[in-house]
Design an enzyme around this catalytic site. Structure first.
Site, PDB file in Angstrom:
ATOM      1  N   SER A 151       0.828  -1.202   0.000  1.00 17.44           N
ATOM      2  CA  SER A 151       0.000   0.000   0.000  1.00 17.44           C
ATOM      3  C   SER A 151       0.870   1.264   0.000  1.00 17.44           C
ATOM      4  O   SER A 151       1.655   1.447  -0.926  1.00 17.44           O
ATOM      5  CB  SER A 151      -0.939  -0.057   1.197  1.00 17.44           C
ATOM      6  OG  SER A 151      -1.997   0.801   0.990  1.00 17.44           O
ATOM      7  N   ASP A 154      -9.451  -5.393  -4.221  1.00 18.84           N
ATOM      8  CA  ASP A 154      -9.027  -4.224  -3.438  1.00 18.84           C
ATOM      9  C   ASP A 154      -9.782  -2.966  -3.894  1.00 18.84           C
ATOM     10  O   ASP A 154      -9.691  -2.577  -5.050  1.00 18.84           O
ATOM     11  CB  ASP A 154      -7.508  -4.045  -3.637  1.00 18.84           C
ATOM     12  CG  ASP A 154      -6.902  -2.992  -2.724  1.00 18.84           C
ATOM     13  OD1 ASP A 154      -7.656  -2.259  -2.068  1.00 18.84           O
ATOM     14  OD2 ASP A 154      -5.659  -2.912  -2.679  1.00 18.84           O
ATOM     15  N   HIS A 200      -7.761  -5.451   0.093  1.00 23.47           N
ATOM     16  CA  HIS A 200      -6.521  -4.688   0.253  1.00 23.47           C
ATOM     17  C   HIS A 200      -5.471  -5.417   1.116  1.00 23.47           C
ATOM     18  O   HIS A 200      -4.282  -5.399   0.805  1.00 23.47           O
ATOM     19  CB  HIS A 200      -6.863  -3.322   0.849  1.00 23.47           C
ATOM     20  CG  HIS A 200      -5.720  -2.371   0.876  1.00 23.47           C
ATOM     21  ND1 HIS A 200      -5.000  -2.030  -0.252  1.00 23.47           N
ATOM     22  CD2 HIS A 200      -5.138  -1.686   1.902  1.00 23.47           C
ATOM     23  CE1 HIS A 200      -4.045  -1.177   0.073  1.00 23.47           C
ATOM     24  NE2 HIS A 200      -4.104  -0.954   1.370  1.00 23.47           N
TER      25      HIS A 200
HETATM   26  C1  LIG Z   1      -5.432   4.960   4.608  1.00 23.15           C
HETATM   27  C2  LIG Z   1      -5.000   3.858   3.735  1.00 23.15           C
HETATM   28  O1  LIG Z   1      -5.637   2.837   3.655  1.00 23.15           O
HETATM   29  N1  LIG Z   1      -3.932   4.065   3.000  1.00 23.15           N
HETATM   30  C3  LIG Z   1      -3.458   3.077   2.113  1.00 23.15           C
HETATM   31  C4  LIG Z   1      -2.863   3.697   0.923  1.00 23.15           C
HETATM   32  C5  LIG Z   1      -2.503   2.245   2.900  1.00 23.15           C
HETATM   33  O2  LIG Z   1      -1.328   2.476   2.925  1.00 23.15           O
HETATM   34  N2  LIG Z   1      -3.093   1.350   3.658  1.00 23.15           N
HETATM   35  C6  LIG Z   1      -2.455   0.773   4.809  1.00 23.15           C
HETATM   36  C7  LIG Z   1      -3.415   0.739   5.926  1.00 23.15           C
HETATM   37  C8  LIG Z   1      -1.959  -0.604   4.597  1.00 23.15           C
HETATM   38  O3  LIG Z   1      -0.995  -0.970   5.277  1.00 23.15           O
HETATM   39  O4  LIG Z   1      -2.544  -1.330   3.804  1.00 23.15           O
END
Ligand SMILES: CC(=O)N[C@@H](C)C(=O)N[C@@H](C)C(=O)O
Length: 830
Positions: A683, A774, A806
């Site tokens: 992410s 996702d 995700h």
């Molecule tokens: C707020 C969020 O979900 N941001 C994403 C881009 C991200 O980095 N998610 C995190 C929580 C993760 O580790 O998946």
């Protein structure tokens, strides 16, 4: 005849007759796990890729009869790597099978001596691709100030099909809820100590699944244990139906075959993790009659959750307190996003005392709903003190007000009106305020991911909770009247500590480190009479975290430390907090002489943190020979609000530089081999990983990413959190600039902040692990970047998990991800 053969290394190219060889690179096939499709009797087509040609000689030297006897191997494997794949997968299974404790409850034993604990445990079931959940109980007796005895039940009991359970306040009843997997009713069971007392089936026309997501989720027994308030999906809205005469007035039954239902109006959802979930709404069930009532009077635009009963005041009506999230102007992704405004509300419970002096439910006339926290932008996790005088709650106002998806929390208090008269202008008291920049050794701010259901010590004013403190999770005691906060887990411990439940004034906790599997600890206040603040932590032996001897021996040959990394270019820092050192957790073999390969591990968010707790996947990677550098770059949780807020607007530069600084730090200290550095992140951690291989292309020999953010200008139109793209790339004014219709100028800005803008410099072979479902970072982000690398001749491999979202945390997907990460990095660190 079609056949797929995977071949080990061979050294010369000759000719093939009667066979055709088609070479493909990732995603289907990636070298050197080269797979060659042989098709008879067509001609040999071979693209002369020098790196691959060695492998072909095997085919070329073979005649067709021999080829038939070659063992079939899965795509991506050859005989040389198969051995390693097999042994790593065995080891990873041993790590995967370690259980974890999700929750625990304490019950006073009938004899009045000692207590009973119930632990809810989970363990991945790889074969079924599900989490196995079970319960284990234990009797606790405190034998002396230095000794506590846990007598464990001989076996755990599996909780098949159970979505939620909640013991009643007295501990004499247990509610068990089983959510249906289809359109069947939800099942509510009330158990006593010996048997099932009641069972109710709640049909889909009353409500859908009961929320068990850890966020909207809420279950609360009232004080006399006759009613339970809870959160469930609203029933399906009625939809227009048609038959051979056209539109049909009135509802039709689902299974009628002479008519059909239209889709009706599309309804916005709460994004990632909530696909297909209907709006969370409030219900109350009478545990004697099974009658269920929806709580009335709550605005349609409000999603509700985290319900609790307000204290019962003789002669007044009973209230429920809940959290409400507004859908105005629209629902944006809420998972990991504490920046969604929310408030605490009170509403009259739908009940009355009948003549027979028995509580029953009655559909009340529209009752008024009072917003209790109008003056603050965020209020959640409501929690009444045992005497009912205080309503405590957590606030993420720093997150809501700044737009950062997560930030420093504050702990707030409302003094609950004793006469039961509620008003919306109730004063809100800051018990633990937001910490901007802490002095060394002082609380860096509050960062809580949950509250216990009973967090109170016997004085009725001290709450026990877990919070992040730099790279550790710690246990705090908080006096909610004076605001005094104490770190009660050992201050000299670099382990992470998490409170599970309280046994009177004693704390049952787990502590762990990157190289120590969790262990249960029993914390006792050393000298209550003298109001001493010392806590003694006793070891508790338990069967829960047992692991193989191999795993134990690997872990014991490792070490870890938490490094303080000074910030480079302190003069660029706008705040004192931003100039303070950040941290990195360094894990290595005890024998590391600086030659071991290194994995730089980067968390996502970016406002999240990598804790010093045990992680099975990280422990696996260190066990197969890597040192780990787990960087909590500035912007991470746990370091104060100024350090956190220094990042929005500077993503792709400040965070990238912090990681490079941390890498230089371990190289300078002789801890890592500069020619064997790999990088891994998911992410936003994938955003950093792909930025790093673009901005520092000579530093990394390989990379692996899980659902990476690679192109903000395309993500902004399809993610469930477009506001995140604005806030993180524009900084403090991103919240106000954010629009659903990005301008060309916005898109250019977003593109320039993205890893894709550095793609031409990338050299590192990169593994992509992508969850096709996702909604947060849609799969097209990773796919586009991997295709662009392939177009430029950079080696890539893509593994797509069709049913993952995700987090890519379904057991088989998590397993396959880390097995492949280990294998991928091994190839480039020889
Ligand atoms: C707020 C969020 O979900 N941001 C994403 C881009 C991200 O980095 N998610 C995190 C929580 C993760 O580790 O998946």
């Amino acid at each position: 005849m079609n056949r797929t053969l995977a071949l080990a290394s061979f050294h010369s190219v000759s000719t093939i007759s009667n066979w055709s060889v088609t070479l493909a690179t990732a995603p289907r096939l990636s070298p050197p796990f080269l797979s060659i499709q042989l098709r008879r009797p067509s001609l040999f087509h071979l693209t002369p890729i020098s790196h691959y040609t060695k492998k072909l000689s095997a085919v070329l030297a073979m005649d067709s009869s021999k080829a038939c006897s070659v063992k079939e191997l899965p795509v991506g494997l050859d005989e040389a790597t198969e051995e390693e794949y097999a042994s790593q997968s065995k080891l990873l299974q041993e790590f995967t099978s370690i259980s974890s404790i999700d929750k625990a409850w304490i019950f006073k034993s009938d004899s009045g001596i000692g207590s009973q604990a119930m632990f809810s445990i989970s363990q991945p079931n790889l074969l079924a691709n599900k989490k196995r959940k079970f319960m284990l109980s234990s009797s606790i007796s405190k034998e002396s100030i230095n000794n506590v005895n846990f007598q464990w039940a001989p076996f755990p009991i599996e909780m098949t099909g159970v979505s939620l359970f909640a013991p009643s306040p007295s501990g004499s009843k247990l509610l068990v809820i089983r959510n249906p997997e289809n359109e069947s009713p939800s099942q509510f069971e009330i158990w006593s100590s010996s048997q099932l007392e009641k069972e109710f089936m709640i049909s889909q026309s009353v409500h859908g699944s009961v929320y068990a997501d850890g966020w909207f989720e809420g279950i609360s027994w009232n004080s006399d244990e006759s009613l339970i308030a809870y959160v469930a999906e609203e029933p399906s809205p009625s939809k227009p139906s048609f038959d051979d005469q056209g539109y049909r007035k009135g509802a039709i039954k689902d299974k009628e075959c002479s008519s059909w239902k239209a889709q009706g109006d599309w309804e916005e959802e709460w994004g990632e993790c909530y696909a297909g979930k209907r709006q969370p709404a409030l219900f109350v069930i009478n545990v004697n009659s099974g009658k269920v009532e929806a709580v009335k009077g709550i605005a349609k635009s409000l999603s509700v959750g985290q319900v609790v009963w307000a204290p019962q005041v003789e002669g007044t009506e009973q209230y429920l307190v809940f959290v409400g999230w507004s859908a105005d102007p629209r629902k944006l992704g809420i998972k990991y996003c504490y920046n969604r405004p929310c408030a605490l509300y009170a509403v009259k419970a739908p009940l009355y005392k009948s003549e027979a002096a028995e509580f029953d439910l009655k559909s009340t006339e529209e009752s008024t709903v009072v917003n209790l926290t109008q003056s603050i932008s965020s209020a959640f996790f409501p929690q009444f003190s045992p005497d009912g005088k205080f309503l405590m709650f957590l606030s993420a106002k720093a997150s809501v007000d700044s737009g950062a998806h997560s930030a420093t929390d504050s702990l707030q208090r409302i003094d609950w009106p004793t006469g039961g008269k509620l008003c919306s202008s109730t004063k809100i008291i800051d018990v633990i305020p937001i910490v901007n920049c802490a002095e060394d050794g002082h609380l860096p701010g509050l960062y809580c991911s949950s509250f216990l259901s009973k967090p109170w010590l016997s004085d009725g004013c001290t709450m026990i909770l877990s919070s992040y403190w730099h790279s550790c999770e710690v246990i705090l005691s908080v006096n909610v009247i004076s605001g005094k906060v104490l770190r009660i887990s050992p201050a000299d411990s670099d382990f992470s500590w998490n409170v599970l439940t309280l046994d009177g004034d004693n704390v049952i906790a787990v502590c762990s480190s990157p190289i120590d599997v969790p262990q249960i600890k029993y914390g006792c206040l050393v000298d209550k009479a003298n109001n001493s603040t010392g806590w003694r932590w006793l070891n508790v032996s338990s069967p829960i975290f047992r692991c193989s001897e191999k795993v134990m021996s690997l872990l014991s040959s490792h070490q870890f430390s938490i490094l303080q990394i000074p910030v480079k270019d302190v003069s660029d820092c706008l705040t004192k907090g931003a100039a303070k050192p950040f941290e990195a957790i360094f894990v290595s073999s005890k024998k590391n002489d600086g030659t071991d390969p290194l994995i730089v591990m980067l968390h996502g968010g970016p406002h999240s943190v990598s804790l010093s707790s045990f992680s099975k996947s990280s422990a696996f990677l260190s066990s197969i020979g890597y040192s780990l550098l787990i960087v909590n770059y500035r912007g991470s949780l746990g370091f104060g609000e100024e350090a956190l807020q220094s990042l929005p607007g500077k993503i792709g530069s400040q965070d990238v530089n912090d990681v490079l600084t941390a890498i230089d730090y371990v190289i300078e200290k002789g801890l890592a081999n500069p020619s064997k550095i790999t990088v891994l992140g998911g992410s936003h951690g994938g955003f950093l990983t792909t930025h790093l291989i673009g901005q520092a292309p000579d530093k990394f020999v390989a990379a692996a990413v899980r659902n990476p953010v690679c192109n903000l200008s395309s993500m902004v139109g399809i993610t469930d959190i477009p506001d995140w793209c604005y806030v993180e790339s524009y900084g403090s004014n991103g919240k106000s600039i954010y629009t659903e219709a990005p301008s060309a100028e916005h898109l250019t800005h977003l593109y320039n902040k993205s890893p894709i803008s550095h793609i031409s410099k990338v050299k590192a072979p990169t593994l992509f692990l992508l969850g096709a479902q996702d909604l947060r970072v849609p799969v097209s982000n990773g796919l586009q970047y991997s295709r662009a690398l392939k177009e430029r001749g950079v080696e890539t491999k893509v593994i797509m998990f069709p049913n993952d979202i995700h987090a890519i945390e379904r057991p088989q997907s998590d397993f396959e991800s880390f097995l492949n990460i280990g294998m991928w990095f091994k190839r480039y660190c020889q």
